[in-house]
Design a protein around this motif. Structure first.
Motif, PDB file in Angstrom:
ATOM      1  N   MET A   1       0.821  -1.213   0.000  1.00 45.06           N
ATOM      2  CA  MET A   1       0.000   0.000   0.000  1.00 45.06           C
ATOM      3  C   MET A   1       0.857   1.267   0.000  1.00 45.06           C
ATOM      4  SD  MET A   1      -2.874  -1.015   2.851  1.00 45.06           S
ATOM      5  CE  MET A   1      -4.294  -2.051   2.496  1.00 45.06           C
ATOM      6  N   ILE A   2       1.868   1.284   0.864  1.00 48.33           N
ATOM      7  CA  ILE A   2       2.721   2.470   0.974  1.00 48.33           C
ATOM      8  C   ILE A   2       3.473   2.703  -0.331  1.00 48.33           C
ATOM      9  CG2 ILE A   2       4.762   3.399   2.144  1.00 48.33           C
ATOM     10  CD1 ILE A   2       3.781   2.065   4.705  1.00 48.33           C
ATOM     11  N   HIS A   3       3.999   1.627  -0.906  1.00 43.85           N
ATOM     12  CA  HIS A   3       4.717   1.753  -2.182  1.00 43.85           C
ATOM     13  C   HIS A   3       3.792   2.256  -3.284  1.00 43.85           C
ATOM     14  CE1 HIS A   3       7.620   0.760  -5.347  1.00 43.85           C
ATOM     15  NE2 HIS A   3       6.599   0.224  -6.004  1.00 43.85           N
ATOM     16  N   ALA A   4       2.563   1.737  -3.336  1.00 44.87           N
ATOM     17  CA  ALA A   4       1.615   2.152  -4.373  1.00 44.87           C
ATOM     18  C   ALA A   4       1.284   3.631  -4.281  1.00 44.87           C
ATOM     19  CB  ALA A   4       0.340   1.314  -4.277  1.00 44.87           C
ATOM     20  N   ASN A   5       1.409   4.219  -3.095  1.00 45.79           N
ATOM     21  CA  ASN A   5       1.134   5.645  -2.910  1.00 45.79           C
ATOM     22  C   ASN A   5       2.343   6.515  -3.234  1.00 45.79           C
ATOM     23  OD1 ASN A   5      -1.540   5.608  -2.332  1.00 45.79           O
ATOM     24  ND2 ASN A   5      -1.343   5.893  -0.137  1.00 45.79           N
ATOM     25  N   GLY A   6       3.405   5.914  -3.738  1.00 45.60           N
ATOM     26  CA  GLY A   6       4.550   6.694  -4.190  1.00 45.60           C
ATOM     27  C   GLY A   6       5.639   6.909  -3.162  1.00 45.60           C
ATOM     28  N   HIS A   7       5.529   6.284  -1.996  1.00 44.39           N
ATOM     29  CA  HIS A   7       6.577   6.399  -0.981  1.00 44.39           C
ATOM     30  C   HIS A   7       7.673   5.362  -1.241  1.00 44.39           C
ATOM     31  CE1 HIS A   7       4.084   8.982   1.582  1.00 44.39           C
ATOM     32  NE2 HIS A   7       3.102   8.110   1.454  1.00 44.39           N
ATOM     33  N   ARG A   8       8.923   5.761  -1.119  1.00 47.63           N
ATOM     34  CA  ARG A   8       9.992   4.774  -1.029  1.00 47.63           C
ATOM     35  C   ARG A   8       9.923   4.136   0.353  1.00 47.63           C
ATOM     36  NH1 ARG A   8      15.920   6.384  -2.874  1.00 47.63           N
ATOM     37  NH2 ARG A   8      16.076   4.121  -2.683  1.00 47.63           N
ATOM     38  N   LEU A   9      10.328   2.883   0.439  1.00 52.32           N
ATOM     39  CA  LEU A   9      10.173   2.151   1.692  1.00 52.32           C
ATOM     40  C   LEU A   9      11.427   2.264   2.555  1.00 52.32           C
ATOM     41  CD1 LEU A   9       8.387  -1.104   0.465  1.00 52.32           C
ATOM     42  CD2 LEU A   9       7.371   0.962   1.431  1.00 52.32           C
ATOM     43  N   PHE A  10      11.225   2.705   3.808  1.00 50.36           N
ATOM     44  CA  PHE A  10      12.303   2.800   4.783  1.00 50.36           C
ATOM     45  C   PHE A  10      11.802   2.280   6.126  1.00 50.36           C
ATOM     46  CE2 PHE A  10      13.253   6.179   1.737  1.00 50.36           C
ATOM     47  CZ  PHE A  10      14.596   5.934   1.469  1.00 50.36           C
ATOM     48  N   PHE A  11      12.735   1.795   6.944  1.00 48.38           N
ATOM     49  CA  PHE A  11      12.413   1.409   8.312  1.00 48.38           C
ATOM     50  C   PHE A  11      13.522   1.910   9.224  1.00 48.38           C
ATOM     51  CE2 PHE A  11      15.222  -1.979   6.967  1.00 48.38           C
ATOM     52  CZ  PHE A  11      15.864  -2.410   8.122  1.00 48.38           C
ATOM     53  N   TYR A  12      13.272   1.836  10.532  1.00 45.43           N
ATOM     54  CA  TYR A  12      14.296   2.233  11.501  1.00 45.43           C
ATOM     55  C   TYR A  12      14.507   1.105  12.489  1.00 45.43           C
ATOM     56  CZ  TYR A  12      16.970   4.699  15.009  1.00 45.43           C
ATOM     57  OH  TYR A  12      17.959   5.056  15.885  1.00 45.43           O
ATOM     58  N   SER A  13      15.770   0.826  12.765  1.00 46.75           N
ATOM     59  CA  SER A  13      16.108  -0.256  13.685  1.00 46.75           C
ATOM     60  C   SER A  13      17.256   0.175  14.580  1.00 46.75           C
ATOM     61  CB  SER A  13      16.499  -1.513  12.894  1.00 46.75           C
ATOM     62  OG  SER A  13      16.841  -2.562  13.758  1.00 46.75           O
TER      63      SER A  13
ATOM     64  N   ASP B   1      -0.893  12.679  19.338  1.00 46.87           N
ATOM     65  CA  ASP B   1      -0.371  12.704  17.969  1.00 46.87           C
ATOM     66  C   ASP B   1      -0.173  11.282  17.424  1.00 46.87           C
ATOM     67  OD1 ASP B   1       1.769  11.921  19.492  1.00 46.87           O
ATOM     68  OD2 ASP B   1       3.135  13.506  18.820  1.00 46.87           O
ATOM     69  N   ARG B   2      -0.871  10.335  18.011  1.00 40.86           N
ATOM     70  CA  ARG B   2      -0.803   8.953  17.535  1.00 40.86           C
ATOM     71  C   ARG B   2      -2.180   8.527  17.024  1.00 40.86           C
ATOM     72  NH1 ARG B   2       2.168   4.928  21.416  1.00 40.86           N
ATOM     73  NH2 ARG B   2       3.848   6.349  20.787  1.00 40.86           N
ATOM     74  N   ALA B   3      -2.218   8.055  15.776  1.00 42.62           N
ATOM     75  CA  ALA B   3      -3.470   7.610  15.165  1.00 42.62           C
ATOM     76  C   ALA B   3      -3.432   6.095  15.010  1.00 42.62           C
ATOM     77  CB  ALA B   3      -3.671   8.276  13.813  1.00 42.62           C
ATOM     78  N   TYR B   4      -4.407   5.439  15.589  1.00 42.05           N
ATOM     79  CA  TYR B   4      -4.565   3.996  15.460  1.00 42.05           C
ATOM     80  C   TYR B   4      -5.568   3.746  14.334  1.00 42.05           C
ATOM     81  CZ  TYR B   4      -2.272   3.685  20.030  1.00 42.05           C
ATOM     82  OH  TYR B   4      -1.373   3.778  21.078  1.00 42.05           O
ATOM     83  N   LEU B   5      -5.071   3.284  13.201  1.00 47.37           N
ATOM     84  CA  LEU B   5      -5.920   3.113  12.023  1.00 47.37           C
ATOM     85  C   LEU B   5      -6.198   1.640  11.776  1.00 47.37           C
ATOM     86  CD1 LEU B   5      -4.073   5.500   9.513  1.00 47.37           C
ATOM     87  CD2 LEU B   5      -5.961   6.077  11.050  1.00 47.37           C
ATOM     88  N   PRO B   6      -7.424   1.304  11.344  1.00 43.31           N
ATOM     89  CA  PRO B   6      -7.650  -0.081  10.882  1.00 43.31           C
ATOM     90  C   PRO B   6      -6.786  -0.359   9.652  1.00 43.31           C
ATOM     91  CG  PRO B   6      -9.527   1.335  10.375  1.00 43.31           C
ATOM     92  CD  PRO B   6      -8.619   2.142  11.253  1.00 43.31           C
ATOM     93  N   LEU B   7      -6.370  -1.590   9.495  1.00 42.11           N
ATOM     94  CA  LEU B   7      -5.425  -1.936   8.429  1.00 42.11           C
ATOM     95  C   LEU B   7      -5.888  -1.511   7.053  1.00 42.11           C
ATOM     96  CD1 LEU B   7      -4.448  -5.462   9.787  1.00 42.11           C
ATOM     97  CD2 LEU B   7      -2.804  -3.662   9.245  1.00 42.11           C
ATOM     98  N   TYR B   8      -7.205  -1.541   6.824  1.00 42.98           N
ATOM     99  CA  TYR B   8      -7.689  -1.214   5.474  1.00 42.98           C
ATOM    100  C   TYR B   8      -7.495   0.246   5.118  1.00 42.98           C
ATOM    101  CZ  TYR B   8     -11.839  -0.118   8.363  1.00 42.98           C
ATOM    102  OH  TYR B   8     -12.685   0.350   9.337  1.00 42.98           O
ATOM    103  N   MET B   9      -7.159   1.105   6.090  1.00 53.43           N
ATOM    104  CA  MET B   9      -6.888   2.513   5.775  1.00 53.43           C
ATOM    105  C   MET B   9      -5.442   2.743   5.355  1.00 53.43           C
ATOM    106  SD  MET B   9      -9.061   4.884   8.427  1.00 53.43           S
ATOM    107  CE  MET B   9     -10.854   4.931   8.366  1.00 53.43           C
ATOM    108  N   GLY B  10      -4.657   1.683   5.270  1.00 51.15           N
ATOM    109  CA  GLY B  10      -3.267   1.837   4.857  1.00 51.15           C
ATOM    110  C   GLY B  10      -3.122   2.483   3.487  1.00 51.15           C
ATOM    111  N   PHE B  11      -4.103   2.266   2.596  1.00 50.57           N
ATOM    112  CA  PHE B  11      -3.987   2.855   1.246  1.00 50.57           C
ATOM    113  C   PHE B  11      -4.188   4.367   1.250  1.00 50.57           C
ATOM    114  CE2 PHE B  11      -8.625   2.185   1.322  1.00 50.57           C
ATOM    115  CZ  PHE B  11      -9.096   3.333   0.688  1.00 50.57           C
ATOM    116  N   CYS B  12      -4.612   4.927   2.381  1.00 49.21           N
ATOM    117  CA  CYS B  12      -4.825   6.378   2.470  1.00 49.21           C
ATOM    118  C   CYS B  12      -3.551   7.135   2.853  1.00 49.21           C
ATOM    119  CB  CYS B  12      -5.907   6.692   3.490  1.00 49.21           C
ATOM    120  SG  CYS B  12      -7.531   5.975   3.120  1.00 49.21           S
ATOM    121  N   LEU B  13      -2.537   6.433   3.362  1.00 47.49           N
ATOM    122  CA  LEU B  13      -1.327   7.119   3.852  1.00 47.49           C
ATOM    123  C   LEU B  13      -0.500   7.687   2.696  1.00 47.49           C
ATOM    124  CD1 LEU B  13      -0.193   4.672   6.675  1.00 47.49           C
ATOM    125  CD2 LEU B  13      -1.212   6.961   6.930  1.00 47.49           C
TER     126      LEU B  13
END
Length: 453
Positions: free
Chosen positions: A356-368, A441-453
């Motif tokens: 979903m995130i990739h389809a919205n044009g974001h490059r994928l990054f994580f933090y560890s 400042d924390r939003a708990y979203l249902p998984l199906y809203m991932g395409f909105c990010l």
């Protein structure tokens, strides 16, 4: 044809460029490039001539060699061979699978300058050395990537346009859906995870509502990808296949960073970089890189030696996870849909959010952060995106995204991330199976809203 967002992108290109550029559509095999362009050419032009270089005979290829400076003859021969009338400024010429014949791609600079017709190319593996040898990639070429259908497009195909509109409206206002519609949306998301977004399998599911024929179609696509590996990844095909087959196992782990030692105890990232690049260039995999010092410019602190590897389509991941058997019965899919078979939920939900995130044009990054250094706390943030932040006058901020599949979970990593990076951090998102709620400042979203990010 399934409704695709990319169709509007093609309309915008036609209107705004008016033949001044050629458009290159990149994407994985079987992602729907040819179908999309054929539909666009048929609807928006007086005629459409398609040259499929996967199937074009030597005679047609020779036209491009012999008449590269004589376009009158080139167009005459192409028009006659394909039986298509050409109309000046009202014909679309398509070079399908252009990576199979780089000469045509190199000629586009001059075809665009000639100005008689519009040109669209489709292709995959366009950055592989053998597909750009001997040509200068034309500056008149602009490109975009066609992905598998995202969840929104899947819902359109399922006749759920009103539900899509409601989900977007509730996301914008940060209000939950009514409980019944929430359960319906979650059920449709589970169907999407199992079916995926490749147009062929989706069309089968929309028509039949059965998983077994969908699984057959997905396995055919995976077989096609393996054949492409053997054909185009010569010299390192074993590494590409090893990474591809290792994706389900890697994503099943608690920490989903790709560990090459699971392939071979002597494997090193520097010797496998080409394999990851190949899978990403073929649009088979989405690569998520570690960001060592998150800020608005995430790419500036990208660590290429530490990565996660997701399959570009979650439905294909499901079939790859079931690859031990020649086929997967309908009853097995139904049991997974109902949650009766313990197929790793975390693997699937994190992969679908990456999609979903990739389809919205974001490059994928994580933090560890390992927590092994003195005074350092361990944290693992699944994804990092950049979005406007209301509390900073809508200036962009880093937004950490955590994906949670179980009902009970903790958010220590988000707490530590906010504490460490302070004002760099915008809205924190938790994607989970539950209803939407907001806590500061924390939003708990249902998984199906991932395409909105």
């Amino acid at each position: 044809m399934l409704k695709r967002k990319a169709y509007d992108r093609l309309l915008e290109w036609k209107k705004n460029r008016n033949g001044k550029t050629a458009l290159l559509i990149e994407g994985a095999r079987r992602v729907g490039k040819s179908t999309l362009v054929e539909e666009f050419g048929r609807n928006e032009y007086a005629s459409c001539l398609i040259v499929d270089f996967f199937q074009a005979p030597a005679e047609v290829r020779q036209y491009f060699e012999d008449y590269r400076t004589d376009f009158d003859t080139l167009f005459l021969y192409l028009s006659t061979y394909y039986g298509v009338d050409l109309h000046e400024r009202d014909t679309l010429i398509v070079f399908d699978e252009v990576q199979m014949f780089p000469t045509a791609r190199g000629l586009l600079k001059y075809l665009v300058a000639d100005g008689r017709y519009d040109y669209i190319e489709t292709g995959s593996l366009l950055s592989i050395k053998q597909n750009v040898d001997g040509i200068v990639v034309p500056s008149e070429e602009e490109s975009f990537e066609l992905n598998p259908l995202d969840f929104e497009e899947f819902l359109w195909g399922m006749g759920e346009e009103k539900l899509v509109t409601l989900i977007r409206r509730q996301f914008d206002s940060l209000k939950p859906l009514p409980d019944g519609l929430h359960r319906r949306a979650m059920g449709l998301l589970r169907e999407y995870i199992l079916v995926g977004g490749m147009p062929g399998p989706v069309s089968i599911y929309v028509a039949q509502r059965r998983f077994e024929p969908v699984d057959t179609a997905k396995r055919q696509i995976l077989s096609l990808y393996r054949n492409d590996v053997a054909r185009f990844a010569r010299g390192y095909e074993f590494k590409v296949v090893s990474v591809l087959d290792g994706i389900p196992g890697q994503l099943s782990k608690h920490e989903k960073k790709f560990t090459l030692s699971s392939i071979s105890k002597n494997a090193r990232m520097r010797s496998y970089e080409e394999a990851f690049f190949w899978l990403a260039d073929a649009r088979i995999a989405n690569i998520c890189f570690a960001c060592s010092d998150p800020g608005v410019g995430l790419s500036l602190n990208m660590t290429q030696s530490s990565l996660k590897c997701y399959l570009a389509d979650t439905g294909l991941l499901v079939s790859l996870a079931f690859a031990d058997n020649a086929h997967t019965d309908e009853s097995v899919y139904r049991a997974v849909l109902r949650g009766e078979i313990g197929l790793n939920e975390g693997m699937l939900t994190e992969n679908v959010v990456a999609q979903m995130i990739h389809a919205n044009g974001h490059r994928l990054f994580f933090y560890s952060q390992s927590g092994k250094r003195e005074g350092e706390e361990r944290m693992e943030v699944d994804f990092l995106i950049v979005r406007p932040y209301a509390d900073a006058a809508m200036k962009p901020r880093v937004c950490p995204v955590e994906v949670k599949s179980p009902r009970q979970y903790g958010t220590k990593s988000l707490d530590r991330f906010k504490e460490k990076f302070g004002k760099r951090v915008g809205t924190q998102y938790v994607l989970h199976p539950k209803q939407l709620k907001v806590d500061g400042d924390r939003a708990y979203l249902p998984l199906y809203m991932g395409f909105c990010l």
